[in-house]
Design a protein around this motif. Structure first.
Motif: not given
Length: 134
Positions: A112-118
């Protein structure tokens, strides 16, 4: 075969061999004596297959003829000395469970954090400053 011999020769030149190994009950560590008299200790709680080892099971520890393999017969646990010296105490999955070798552990929070950062454009670019010497 010649390539394998070359790699083995290079390994021998840069990685010391184990000459002895024992279990230290006071510190609950696998203690390995390297050629040259250096001792290195590894906490058994960090070693895959030895996490819950009892002192009795650690009484016999064998060193392979090459000096790079360490075997605990009572637990059928094997370790490769060069990997231990690099801080690799088990399989990739075992290490990921303990938060080692960053980026290899997968969790829903991490995803989830990686998707939000993307969505924000990804990781910020590193800014390098140019230095001019006159």
């Amino acid at each position: 075969m010649q390539a394998a011999r070359k790699r083995a020769h290079a390994l021998k030149a840069h990685v010391p061999k184990a000459v002895a190994a024992r279990y230290d009950a006071a510190s609950k560590a696998l203690v390995v004596q390297l050629e040259g008299g250096v001792y290195v200790g590894f906490p058994t709680t960090a070693l895959q297959g030895l996490e819950h080892a009892k002192a009795q099971a650690m009484r016999l520890i064998e060193i392979s003829p090459s000096g790079y393999g360490i075997h605990v017969p009572a637990l059928d646990a094997d370790f490769y000395l060069p990997a231990l010296l690099e801080g690799i105490f088990g399989t990739r999955e075992f290490m990921a469970e303990r938060g080692r070798k960053g980026g290899r552990a997968v969790s829903s929070a991490k995803k989830t954090a990686a998707q939000a950062n993307g969505k924000l454009g990804g990781r910020p670019r590193k800014v390098t400053s140019e230095v001019h010497v006159a």
